[in-house]
Scaffold this motif. Structure first.
Motif, PDB file in Angstrom:
ATOM      1  N   ASN A 101      61.152 -13.337  71.394  1.00 24.89           N
ATOM      2  CA  ASN A 101      60.293 -14.506  71.487  1.00 24.89           C
ATOM      3  C   ASN A 101      60.064 -15.118  70.108  1.00 24.89           C
ATOM      4  O   ASN A 101      59.736 -14.418  69.152  1.00 24.89           O
ATOM      5  CB  ASN A 101      58.966 -14.150  72.158  1.00 24.89           C
ATOM      6  CG  ASN A 101      58.116 -15.386  72.335  1.00 24.89           C
ATOM      7  OD1 ASN A 101      57.375 -15.763  71.439  1.00 24.89           O
ATOM      8  ND2 ASN A 101      58.275 -16.046  73.453  1.00 24.89           N
ATOM      9  N   ASN A 102      60.199 -16.429  70.026  1.00 27.33           N
ATOM     10  CA  ASN A 102      60.103 -17.116  68.729  1.00 27.33           C
ATOM     11  C   ASN A 102      58.689 -17.204  68.183  1.00 27.33           C
ATOM     12  O   ASN A 102      58.495 -17.448  67.000  1.00 27.33           O
ATOM     13  CB  ASN A 102      60.717 -18.521  68.825  1.00 27.33           C
ATOM     14  CG  ASN A 102      60.202 -19.302  70.017  1.00 27.33           C
ATOM     15  OD1 ASN A 102      60.292 -18.845  71.151  1.00 27.33           O
ATOM     16  ND2 ASN A 102      59.643 -20.456  69.767  1.00 27.33           N
ATOM     17  N   GLU A 103      57.683 -17.016  69.030  1.00 33.06           N
ATOM     18  CA  GLU A 103      56.308 -17.124  68.532  1.00 33.06           C
ATOM     19  C   GLU A 103      55.712 -15.771  68.169  1.00 33.06           C
ATOM     20  O   GLU A 103      54.884 -15.682  67.272  1.00 33.06           O
ATOM     21  CB  GLU A 103      55.431 -17.818  69.575  1.00 33.06           C
ATOM     22  CG  GLU A 103      55.883 -19.250  69.802  1.00 33.06           C
ATOM     23  CD  GLU A 103      54.902 -20.044  70.634  1.00 33.06           C
ATOM     24  OE1 GLU A 103      53.695 -19.776  70.560  1.00 33.06           O
ATOM     25  OE2 GLU A 103      55.366 -20.937  71.365  1.00 33.06           O
ATOM     26  N   ALA A 125      70.739 -24.589  70.193  1.00 30.94           N
ATOM     27  CA  ALA A 125      70.309 -23.729  71.301  1.00 30.94           C
ATOM     28  C   ALA A 125      69.764 -24.537  72.472  1.00 30.94           C
ATOM     29  O   ALA A 125      69.935 -24.152  73.630  1.00 30.94           O
ATOM     30  CB  ALA A 125      69.262 -22.742  70.814  1.00 30.94           C
ATOM     31  N   THR A 126      69.131 -25.665  72.190  1.00 28.08           N
ATOM     32  CA  THR A 126      68.591 -26.483  73.283  1.00 28.08           C
ATOM     33  C   THR A 126      69.725 -26.898  74.210  1.00 28.08           C
ATOM     34  O   THR A 126      69.656 -26.726  75.434  1.00 28.08           O
ATOM     35  CB  THR A 126      67.886 -27.735  72.713  1.00 28.08           C
ATOM     36  OG1 THR A 126      66.807 -27.297  71.893  1.00 28.08           O
ATOM     37  CG2 THR A 126      67.364 -28.641  73.812  1.00 28.08           C
ATOM     38  N   GLU A 127      70.783 -27.424  73.625  1.00 28.63           N
ATOM     39  CA  GLU A 127      71.914 -27.855  74.451  1.00 28.63           C
ATOM     40  C   GLU A 127      72.588 -26.651  75.112  1.00 28.63           C
ATOM     41  O   GLU A 127      72.977 -26.726  76.284  1.00 28.63           O
ATOM     42  CB  GLU A 127      72.921 -28.625  73.586  1.00 28.63           C
ATOM     43  CG  GLU A 127      73.986 -29.250  74.457  1.00 28.63           C
ATOM     44  CD  GLU A 127      75.123 -29.898  73.682  1.00 28.63           C
ATOM     45  OE1 GLU A 127      74.994 -30.134  72.469  1.00 28.63           O
ATOM     46  OE2 GLU A 127      76.156 -30.139  74.313  1.00 28.63           O
ATOM     47  N   SER A 128      72.722 -25.552  74.384  1.00 27.60           N
ATOM     48  CA  SER A 128      73.355 -24.363  74.970  1.00 27.60           C
ATOM     49  C   SER A 128      72.569 -23.882  76.185  1.00 27.60           C
ATOM     50  O   SER A 128      73.156 -23.509  77.206  1.00 27.60           O
ATOM     51  CB  SER A 128      73.434 -23.236  73.934  1.00 27.60           C
ATOM     52  OG  SER A 128      74.232 -23.620  72.852  1.00 27.60           O
ATOM     53  N   ASN A 129      71.232 -23.874  76.071  1.00 23.35           N
ATOM     54  CA  ASN A 129      70.407 -23.432  77.206  1.00 23.35           C
ATOM     55  C   ASN A 129      70.608 -24.353  78.409  1.00 23.35           C
ATOM     56  O   ASN A 129      70.752 -23.900  79.548  1.00 23.35           O
ATOM     57  CB  ASN A 129      68.923 -23.430  76.820  1.00 23.35           C
ATOM     58  CG  ASN A 129      68.580 -22.316  75.835  1.00 23.35           C
ATOM     59  OD1 ASN A 129      69.320 -21.344  75.707  1.00 23.35           O
ATOM     60  ND2 ASN A 129      67.467 -22.439  75.141  1.00 23.35           N
ATOM     61  N   ASN A 130      70.608 -25.657  78.152  1.00 23.99           N
ATOM     62  CA  ASN A 130      70.811 -26.621  79.232  1.00 23.99           C
ATOM     63  C   ASN A 130      72.174 -26.441  79.879  1.00 23.99           C
ATOM     64  O   ASN A 130      72.298 -26.415  81.108  1.00 23.99           O
ATOM     65  CB  ASN A 130      70.691 -28.055  78.692  1.00 23.99           C
ATOM     66  CG  ASN A 130      69.254 -28.538  78.652  1.00 23.99           C
ATOM     67  OD1 ASN A 130      68.809 -29.224  79.553  1.00 23.99           O
ATOM     68  ND2 ASN A 130      68.518 -28.151  77.630  1.00 23.99           N
TER      69      ASN A 130
HETATM   70  N1  PMP Z   1      65.173 -21.187  71.627  1.00 26.53           N
HETATM   71  C1  PMP Z   1      64.431 -20.540  70.733  1.00 26.53           C
HETATM   72  C2  PMP Z   1      63.986 -19.146  71.015  1.00 26.53           C
HETATM   73  C3  PMP Z   1      64.069 -21.174  69.549  1.00 26.53           C
HETATM   74  O1  PMP Z   1      63.315 -20.522  68.645  1.00 26.53           O
HETATM   75  C4  PMP Z   1      64.494 -22.505  69.310  1.00 26.53           C
HETATM   76  C5  PMP Z   1      64.080 -23.232  68.056  1.00 26.53           C
HETATM   77  N2  PMP Z   1      62.681 -23.281  67.888  1.00 26.53           N
HETATM   78  C6  PMP Z   1      65.287 -23.114  70.287  1.00 26.53           C
HETATM   79  C7  PMP Z   1      65.617 -22.421  71.420  1.00 26.53           C
HETATM   80  C8  PMP Z   1      65.792 -24.516  70.108  1.00 26.53           C
HETATM   81  O2  PMP Z   1      66.740 -24.561  69.070  1.00 26.53           O
HETATM   82  P1  PMP Z   1      67.292 -25.961  68.567  1.00 26.53           P
HETATM   83  O3  PMP Z   1      66.096 -26.779  68.239  1.00 26.53           O
HETATM   84  O4  PMP Z   1      68.107 -25.633  67.374  1.00 26.53           O
HETATM   85  O5  PMP Z   1      68.077 -26.562  69.678  1.00 26.53           O
END
Ligand code: PMP
Length: 371
Positions: free
Chosen positions: A150-152, A73-78
């Protein structure tokens, strides 16, 4: 050492046995590079990648070419944000203060390059308000990035209304759906944002694989250079075993959804039986049952976590944990640094048992609330 009971499924999940089985042949037996179009090994690998892509795309009601594989997801967001804005002159962007760092840091970098960014604050229950969002739109707004869950806190954003507004105004909408796959009803969803990111390891798949869905005809540009993989948008040899594993996760979704009722009952039980004084960060009627976040006033967070050795919970996102800084999400909720640090995020799964929940409640009541 006896392992603590795991309540941190929002940080990551174990690989499901069916997912592992699906992946195994592609480590050493069928190890070909999907780009090797001249021979058998490449054909087998390519077939595995393409059938995985088709499975994922049809879940969302999309065409296979609309699924781009990334490392997570980090790379996808970027890729989504920087790739969409790459050929554009700086204008206005909208995101929120409660996004994951993998979105926030991208916007902070864009600000340094002359973009103007509105960071929406969550409302009093920790939700991004659609009306406040609509008010923030300007004539020069080019892109919006707001997460689905939201992840938190587990709080859910009304992404469908936001998608609708963005479509009407011709604004590109990206959403980080990392916590939403298998939790929100995204099956053949007609209101998907233009760009949707997620990771495999939050849905019982392997780490190091993610997807960027490109659901509309927006123009996306590559942000890294290399071979022509993924239509040139994300070059690099495709990790076949990870891709096959991620596709296998989509077969789990119906049973994950079925387990939700049970998880909901667990969340209710936790909230009913925790006896101490705490602040609930998860919005009562607008959060997923899988995440319960509470902040405990008047308890120093290091003392709190020193006592919690038999349960694996966290006080923020795993990506923040090492820095031991208060969570930016909870600061945006208006918490002080101390209150934000003294937070227990409990995240549940279909693997959680009722006895685990009883143990969790007893532990928190005894160790945290001293009851
Ligand atoms: N977005 C959200 C909402 C997430 O919970 C996470 C993982 N904590 C990420 C992005 C990043 O995912 P990844 O570390 O697999 O790139």
């Amino acid at each position: 050492m006896k392992k603590p009971i795991y309540f941190d499924y929002a940080a990551t999940t174990p690989v499901h046995p069916d997912v592992l089985q699906a992946m195994l042949p592609y480590f050493s037996e069928e190890f070909g590079n999907p780009g090797s179009s001249q021979h058998y090994y490449g054909w087998v690998a390519e077939e595995a990648v393409e059938s995985s892509r088709t499975k994922i795309s049809s879940y969302f009601g999309l065409k296979p070419y609309q699924v781009l594989f990334t490392s997570g997801a980090t790379e996808s967001n970027n890729l989504a944000i920087l790739g969409y804005l790459k050929d554009k002159q700086p204008g206005h962007l909208i995101t929120s203060l409660i996004e994951h760092k993998a979105v926030l840091q991208v916007f902070q970098a864009l600000e340094l390059k002359g973009w103007s960014v509105t960071y929406l604050k969550p409302n009093e229950i920790g939700i991004i308000d659609v009306e406040a969002f609509a008010r923030a739109i300007r004539v020069d707004t080019l892109l919006v990035s707001l997460m689905m869950i939201n992840n938190e806190t587990g709080n859910v954003t009304d992404f469908k209304s936001i998608a609708h507004i963005c479509k009407q105004k011709g604004i590109c909408f990206h959403s980080d759906a990392t916590q939403a796959i298998g939790k929100l009803d995204l099956y053949r969803c007609v209101d998907l944002p233009d760009l949707v990111s997620f990771s495999g390891h939050k849905i019982y798949g392997p780490k190091g694989i993610g997807v960027l869905l490109v659901t509309s005809s927006i123009n996306l540009h590559a942000i890294s250079l290399g071979g022509g993989q993924e239509r040139g948008l994300r070059p690099g040899t495709l990790p076949v075993q990870q891709i096959v594993g991620l596709a296998a996760c989509f077969d789990l979704i119906p049973s994950l959804r079925m387990a939700e009722q049970q998880i909901k009952m667990y969340k209710e039980k936790i909230l009913q039986e925790l006896l101490g004084d705490y602040v609930l960060n998860s919005a009562e009627n607008q959060s997923v049952p899988h995440i319960v976040s509470i902040s405990v006033p008047h308890v120093y967070w290091e003392d709190l976590y020193r006592k919690l050795t038999t349960i694996a919970v966290s006080n923020g996102s795993a990506c923040n944990a090492k820095s031991q800084l208060p969570s930016h999400v909870l600061l945006a909720h208006g918490h002080s640094s101390d209150l934000a640090l003294s937070t227990v995020r409990i995240s549940l799964s279909y693997l959680t048992k009722e006895t685990d929940i009883d143990f969790l409640i007893t532990t928190l009541n005894q160790q945290v609330f001293n009851l």
